[in-house]
Design a protein around this motif. Structure first.
Motif: not given
Length: 739
Positions: A72, A109-110, A113, A604, A614
Motif C-alpha cells: 500500500f 492492502d488498504q 477509508d 490504491r 475513496f
C-alpha cells in the motif's frame, strides 16, 4: 517509493552502455546476487523471484508472501539479501511491511477509508523473514527472524537488509510518521509513545511520539524503545543483537540491536567493500536528502543523525518551532552526527545535470568494488540514485581515499524510478527500475573483452492474426570491433533461443496471444546479451475496448477527507458492454515540487468493479490525483482512460503583532506576514517561538514573549485548512523584567 511521471530519454556518458538484464518484472524493488550466479529479485507485492543467471529468461517464484505483505502506497516487500555463504548456507532474507491490524485482522492492502491513510493512518509492524531455499530456487522453509517497528503512516517503512564484512545482518527502517505535518504523536498516538498511553493525543513539550520515535534510544530506561528511524545489527541466525553493539549492556532487547538512529527514512544503505563502514541514504522532508556515514558498525559507538530535530545538518524548522524537549535537549548537547553529504530539493546535484526536480528521494547507495571495467576515475566511487529525479550519480574518490563531495558526476539519467543499486556480475553497476519493471546493467566499453549489446526490432508489433512479423537484429553491436557476433532468436516466447539464427528473422503468429520474443547475441569469448520485444496478436479485426469514466470528471475538485464516488464503463465491437469484473481502477497521488514538476505515489487499486469510492487523502500542495480505469475484453485486449482530479485550495495568511515574527508552518519557517496555499481540509502544524526580538514601534528591537494565537490554539498546534481564506496571527507583548 516515488516515481517520476515523465523523464527524459535515458543517457549515459560516452563509453558507457545501459542495457536490460531482466525485464517483465512487476514493480521490482530490490535485487541480490548470490555467489553461485543466482539472481534474486523482490517485487513490491510480496513475491521473490529467482533466476539461475542473468541469461535465464524464465523466473522461478522463490516465495509468495502477498498474503502477509502490506502492499500500500510506499509499503511492501522492499529489502532483500542473500547469505554470502550461499548455497552452502541456503538463506535469503526478505524485509517487508507486515499486513496485520492491531486487533489481529488484516488491512488487505488498504487503510480504513474513512478516515483515510493520511488522517489517522493504519498501524502496522514489519518483518524480516529468513527463507531456506533449495537447489531449484524455491523456499522450503520460512522463519520470522525479526519483527516489530511501529508505523502509523503509509511511507517511511522498512528498507534495506544487508550483510556486513563482520557477518552480521544490518537492517534499516524509517520513522513511520506523517509526511504532511510536524508529527509528534498528536493523532491518536497508536504506538503508545511516552508520556501517555496509546490512544492519547500527545502535545509539546513532552511528546515523544510520531517522528520522535527516531530518537527513542535516548529515552530513559523505563520508557519503550523502538527500531523506527534506526539501523540495527543482528545475528543472521537468531535476530538477536550482536556482541559489541553500542547498547549491549541495556536490559532492553530492542535497544541492544540499535547501532545508529535519528533517521527519517534510511531506505538504502551499503557496506563499503573492505571496511566496516556503512553509507546510508536518508530520505528528507522539505529541504534536503542526506548521505550519512557510519564509520564502523562494530565499534560500539551509536551514531545519532538528528532527525526529526535536524534535517540536512540544520535544525528542522517544524520540530524546532514546536519547542519539543527531545529536540531542545539535543540542540543544547550538540551530540549529533551531521551528514557526509546533502543536496537541496531546490537545486541540482550536479550543475546542469538535467535531472528533474519534481521532488527528491535518495533511493540507492553502492560502491564500485575494484572489479569493474570502468575507467580508473571510478575506482572505489560511491554511486547513489534518486527515484524521484530518475538519476544515478558517482561521487568519486578524493586524495584522502574517501568519496569526494566536490567530485560528483552524472552516470545515468532518464530512469523510471531507480530504487536499488548493486554491483553484480562483471563488477558492473546494476539498478532496479521500479516503474519500468526492469533490472538494468551499466557497463563500460573497455577491458579485455567487452560484451556485445543486443538490439531487437520488430515490424509490426501488433495486429490481428495471422500476423507475420519481420524481426531485425542488425542494430546489435560489439564494442570490440574485431569480434563477430552470432544471433539466436526465441520467436515463440518459450524461453529457448532455437527458432532462427542470423541478424534477421520472420515468424507468423496464428493465434490470439501476447508473446515476448527475444534475441540473444554472443561474441567469440562467450559474452552474451539479450533484448526482447513484445508482440500482441489479436483476433481478426478486434479493436481495443472503448473506456469511459462517467464520474468524477475533470471539473470536479476535492477536499481532504471527502468521499469521492467513481463510476465507469467500457464496450467493444465483439463483447458489447464489458462486464464489471473486467474493469480495474488505479488511484495515484502526484506530489509536486512545482505545479508541473511532479512524481507519483500509487495509493490504491480497485479491481473488478465498475464503481466504488475513496476518501481524498491529505497532502501538501501542490499535488493532485489521477484516477485510471482499465478494461480488458474477452480476447485479453486492454485499453485505459484517465481523469486528473485537482484539489480545492485556500490561501492562509500568517501575521504577527508586532509584525516581523518568525513563524513556522509545516516544516518551514518564515517571517510574518506571509501566505501559504493549502488544500482545503488538509492538516498542518503552526508554531510561534516563546520569545523573540521584535521591533517596538517599528524602530527598536526589543524582546517580546508570545501570548497567544488568534484562533486560541496553543503555541504549537495543528490546524485544518478551512474552506475560505483566513488569517492566523501570533500575538506578542514586550517582555518585562521576568522575561
Amino acid at each position: 517509493m516515488a516515481a517520476p511521471d515523465a523523464v527524459a530519454e535515458a543517457a549515459v556518458p560516452p563509453g558507457f552502455a545501459d542495457t536490460v538484464a531482466i525485464e517483465g518484472l512487476s514493480a521490482p524493488t530490490a535485487v541480490s546476487f548470490a555467489p553461485d550466479g543466482t539472481v534474486f529479485v523482490a517485487e513490491k507485492s510480496g513475491i521473490v523471484k529467482s533466476f539461475d543467471s542473468l541469461a535465464d529468461t524464465s523466473a522461478t517464484v522463490t516465495v509468495d508472501l502477498r498474503d502477509e505483505v502490506h502492499n500500500f502506497w510506499d509499503r511492501g516487500l522492499l529489502g532483500l539479501a542473500v547469505d554470502p555463504g550461499f548455497p552452502a548456507r541456503p538463506y535469503v532474507y526478505a524485509l517487508y511491511s507486515h499486513d496485520e491490524r492491531p486487533d489481529g485482522g488484516q488491512w488487505g492492502d488498504q487503510c480504513p477509508d474513512p478516515p483515510g491513510a493520511t488522517d489517522e493512518g493504519c498501524l502496522i509492524d514489519a518483518r524480516l523473514a529468513k527463507l531456506t531455499v533449495d537447489s531449484s530456487g524455491v523456499a522450503t522453509a520460512r522463519e520470522t527472524l525479526l519483527s516489530g517497528w511501529c508505523q502509523q503512516y503509509p511511507s517511511h517503512s522498512i528498507g534495506t537488509v544487508a550483510f556486513g564484512a563482520d557477518g552480521a545482518l544490518y537492517v534499516g527502517a524509517g520513522d513511520g510518521a506523517s509526511f504532511n505535518f510536524t508529527d509528534y504523536g498528536q493523532r491518536g498516538n497508536p504506538c503508545g509513545d511516552p508520556p501517555e498511553p496509546a490512544g492519547t493525543d500527545l502535545s509539546p513539550p513532552d511528546a515523544k511520539g510520531g517522528a520522535l520515535r527516531s530518537q527513542s534510544p535516548r529515552r530513559p530506561a523505563d520508557e519503550p524503545v523502538t527500531m523506527d528511524g534506526t539501523i540495527v545489527r543482528v545475528d543472521p541466525d537468531t535476530g538477536d543483537a550482536m556482541p559489541g553493539n553500542p547498547f549491549a549492556a541495556s536490559d532492553n532487547p530492542i535497544k541492544r540491536r540499535v547501532i545508529a538512529y535519528g533517521m527519517r527514512n534510511p531506505f538504502r544503505f551499503a557496506v563499503r567493500p573492505g571496511t566496516p563502514e556503512l553509507w546510508v541514504g536518508d530520505v528528507g522532508w522539505n529541504a534536503r536528502e542526506e548521505i550519512n556515514r557510519i564509520p564502523d558498525g562494530t565499534d560500539g559507538v551509536a551514531e545519532n543523525f538528528g532527525w526529526p530535530c535536524y534535517e540536512g545538518g540544520a535544525k528542522q524548522a517544524g520540530y524546532d518551532g514546536a519547542d519539543l524537549t527531545v529536540c531542545e535537549s539535543l540542540y543544547s548537547s550538540g551530540s549529533v552526527t551531521g551528514p557526509y553529504f546533502a543536496y537541496s530539493h531546490g537545486g541540482s546535484v550536479v550543475a546542469d545535470d538535467g535531472c528533474t526536480q519534481g521532488g527528491s528521494s535518495i533511493s540507492g547507495i553502492e560502491f564500485e568494488n575494484g572489479t569493474s571495467n570502468y575507467p580508473d576515475a571510478y575506482d572505489g566511487a560511491l554511486f547513489f540514485s534518486d527515484a524521484s529525479r530518475g538519476c544515478i550519480w558517482a561521487m568519486r574518490r578524493g586524495a584522502d581515499g574517501q568519496p569526494d563531495p566536490s567530485d560528483i558526476v552524472l552516470l545515468q539519467s532518464g530512469i523510471q524510478a531507480p530504487v536499488d543499486l548493486k554491483i553484480g556480475p562483471g563488477g558492473d553497476l546494476y539498478y532496479v527500475a521500479l516503474a519500468s519493471g526492469e533490472l538494468r546493467r551499466i557497463s563500460y566499453a573497455g577491458g579485455a573483452n567487452r560484451p556485445p549489446m543486443a538490439v531487437a526490432a520488430a515490424d509490426p508489433t501488433s495486429g490481428p492474426a495471422p500476423l507475420t512479423v519481420q524481426f531485425d537484429g542488425t542494430g546489435s553491436a560489439d564494442p570490440d570491433t574485431d569480434d563477430t557476433i552470432s544471433y539466436e532468436w526465441d520467436l515463440d516466447g518459450d524461453g529457448s533461443f532455437d527458432d532462427a539464427t542470423g541478424s534477421t528473422a520472420s515468424y507468423t503468429y496464428i493465434e490470439q496471444e501476447v508473446v515476448t520474443a527475444g534475441l540473444r547475441v554472443s561474441d567469440p569469448d562467450g559474452a552474451t546479451d539479450i533484448d526482447t520485444v513484445q508482440i500482441a496478436v489479436d483476433e481478426p479485426d478486434q479493436p481495443e475496448p472503448i473506456v469511459v469514466i462517467d464520474s468524477p470528471d475533470e471539473e470536479f475538485q476535492w477536499r481532504v477527507g471527502q468521499t469521492i464516488q467513481f463510476t465507469g464503463r467500457a464496450t467493444d465491437a465483439q463483447d458489447g458492454s464489458i462486464p464489471a469484473d473486467a474493469l480495474d481502477w488505479r488511484l495515484t497521488l502526484r506530489h509536486c515540487e512545482s505545479a508541473d514538476d511532479c512524481h507519483s505515489h500509487v495509493v490504491r487499486d480497485f479491481e473488478r468493479t465498475a464503481a466504488g469510492s475513496f476518501t481524498a487523502p491529505d497532502h501538501e500542495y501542490p499535488s493532485h490525483l489521477l484516477l485510471r480505469l482499465t478494461a480488458t475484453d474477452s480476447d485479453g485486449n486492454t485499453s485505459s482512460s484517465t481523469v486528473r482530479l485537482d484539489p480545492r485550495t485556500v490561501e492562509l495568511s500568517f501575521t504577527s503583532s508586532p509584525t516581523g515574527a518568525d513563524l513556522t508552518v509545516g516544516g518551514a519557517v518564515e517571517q510574518a506576514p506571509f501566505t501559504r496555499t493549502l488544500i482545503v481540509g488538509s492538516t498542518t502544524t503552526i508554531s510561534a517561538p516563546e520569545r523573540q526580538r521584535l521591533l517596538l514601534l517599528g524602530l527598536f528591537p526589543i524582546r517580546h514573549r508570545f501570548v497567544g494565537w488568534s484562533d486560541g490554539g496553543s503555541r504549537t498546534h495543528a490546524i485544518t485548512a478551512p474552506e475560505s481564506a483566513a488569517t492566523y496571527q501570533a500575538n506578542y507583548q514586550v517582555c518585562l523584567l521576568w522575561c
